[in-house]
Every structure is written in structure tokens, then in C-alpha cells.
Design a protein around this motif. Structure first.
Motif, mmCIF file in Angstrom:
data_model
loop_
_atom_site.group_PDB
_atom_site.id
_atom_site.type_symbol
_atom_site.label_atom_id
_atom_site.label_comp_id
_atom_site.label_asym_id
_atom_site.label_seq_id
_atom_site.Cartn_x
_atom_site.Cartn_y
_atom_site.Cartn_z
ATOM 1 N N GLU A 27 -1.876 26.696 31.458
ATOM 2 C CA GLU A 27 -2.856 27.370 30.615
ATOM 3 C C GLU A 27 -3.832 28.177 31.461
ATOM 4 O OE1 GLU A 27 -6.099 26.378 27.124
ATOM 5 O OE2 GLU A 27 -5.220 24.740 28.272
ATOM 6 N N GLU A 28 -4.285 27.620 32.563
ATOM 7 C CA GLU A 28 -5.203 28.347 33.449
ATOM 8 C C GLU A 28 -4.525 29.578 34.044
ATOM 9 O OE1 GLU A 28 -6.605 25.529 36.285
ATOM 10 O OE2 GLU A 28 -7.805 24.437 34.799
ATOM 11 N N ASP A 57 -0.265 16.430 30.997
ATOM 12 C CA ASP A 57 -1.543 17.101 30.758
ATOM 13 C C ASP A 57 -1.931 17.996 31.926
ATOM 14 O OD1 ASP A 57 -1.893 16.038 28.255
ATOM 15 O OD2 ASP A 57 -3.175 14.379 28.931
ATOM 16 N N ALA A 58 -1.748 17.515 33.133
ATOM 17 C CA ALA A 58 -2.094 18.305 34.321
ATOM 18 C C ALA A 58 -1.210 19.550 34.405
ATOM 19 C CB ALA A 58 -1.956 17.462 35.581
ATOM 20 N N ALA A 59 0.071 19.396 34.128
ATOM 21 C CA ALA A 59 0.975 20.544 34.177
ATOM 22 C C ALA A 59 0.611 21.571 33.102
ATOM 23 C CB ALA A 59 2.418 20.089 34.008
ATOM 24 N N LEU A 60 0.308 21.100 31.897
ATOM 25 C CA LEU A 60 -0.083 22.019 30.818
ATOM 26 C C LEU A 60 -1.396 22.718 31.119
ATOM 27 C CD1 LEU A 60 0.929 19.991 27.645
ATOM 28 C CD2 LEU A 60 2.024 22.037 28.569
ATOM 29 N N THR A 118 2.788 9.245 33.006
ATOM 30 C CA THR A 118 3.585 10.389 32.564
ATOM 31 C C THR A 118 2.729 11.333 31.714
ATOM 32 O OG1 THR A 118 5.533 8.955 32.499
ATOM 33 C CG2 THR A 118 5.697 11.066 31.370
ATOM 34 N N ASP A 119 1.909 10.761 30.829
ATOM 35 C CA ASP A 119 1.028 11.587 30.007
ATOM 36 C C ASP A 119 0.031 12.366 30.864
ATOM 37 O OD1 ASP A 119 2.215 10.774 27.649
ATOM 38 O OD2 ASP A 119 0.783 9.143 27.307
ATOM 39 N N ASP A 120 -0.487 11.721 31.885
ATOM 40 C CA ASP A 120 -1.434 12.405 32.773
ATOM 41 C C ASP A 120 -0.770 13.563 33.506
ATOM 42 O OD1 ASP A 120 -3.466 10.725 32.026
ATOM 43 O OD2 ASP A 120 -3.143 9.315 33.696
#
Length: 118
Positions: free
Chosen positions: A16-17, A9-12, A4-6
Motif C-alpha cells: 500500500e505504501e 499485514d506487513a506485506a499489505l 502469519t497474520d502479522d
């Protein structure tokens, strides 16, 4: 980290990009400098630049007279005013940089606000 953390992080990272791509590149030096004279309070910046130019010319003249002086007393009479005038000129010029940074920040905030609405 958990799965879930991964994913978070990928979504954020992806968001951000996307936001960084919308912001684009920072304006160059000359466009920032010209932007000082197009802002709402441009008359203040024009007045400061005119005063800065006059102080610099007077300081350069006094410096020239300092180097042409024949006696120590004449050198002091021209050298001290030259140093003061040139420093005043530098201080006025450096006081414009925070205004340029504020303008840049204002443009970035407007871009972010507009891009978040669409």
C-alpha cells in the motif's frame, strides 16, 4: 493475531505504501480548474463559464440598481432578478466541481493502471 497474520499485514502495508508513493500528490486547485478547459468536452465547460459570467454580471448590475432604488416597488423590480441571476450563476459554477472530481479520479485510475502494468 498469529505470526502469519502479522506477516500478511506487513506485506499489505508495504504494498500500500509503495502504491501511494507511485500515485504521488493530488493536483492543486488551480491545476484542477485549468484541467476543466482541457478535457475532451472542454467546449461545454467554456460555454457554461461564459453563461455563468454573463449571469453574474447581470446579477451584479441588478443588485447595484436594487441598492440605488428609491421606492419599494423599484427595489423589488431589481432585487428579485438580482437574487435569481446570482443564484443561477452560483449553480452553474458549482456544477463544474463534479466534473473536476471525475477528471481527478480518471487520472488516478490511469496512474494505477499504468503502475500495475510495470
Amino acid at each position: 493475531m498469529t505470526d502469519t497474520d502479522d506477516r500478511i499485514d506487513a506485506a499489505l502495508r508495504a504494498e500500500e505504501e509503495r502504491l501511494l508513493a507511485q500515485i504521488g500528490e493530488e493536483p492543486g486547485f488551480f491545476s484542477q480548474a485549468v484541467g476543466l478547459f482541457r478535457a475532451r468536452n472542454a467546449w461545454v465547460n467554456w460555454t457554461m463559464m461564459i453563461a455563468q459570467t454573463a449571469l453574474f454580471i447581470a446579477g451584479a448590475y441588478a443588485a447595484w440598481r436594487f441598492f440605488e432604488a428609491g421606492t419599494t416597488l423599484d427595489a423589488l423590480r431589481w432585487g428579485l432578478p438580482s437574487a435569481v441571476l446570482l443564484l443561477m450563476s452560483l449553480i452553474i459554477k458549482l456544477s463544474l466541481w463534479p466534473i473536476a472530481q471525475i477528471n481527478l479520479l480518471r487520472e488516478d485510475i490511469v496512474r494505477l493502471f499504468v503502475s500495475s502494468k510495470s
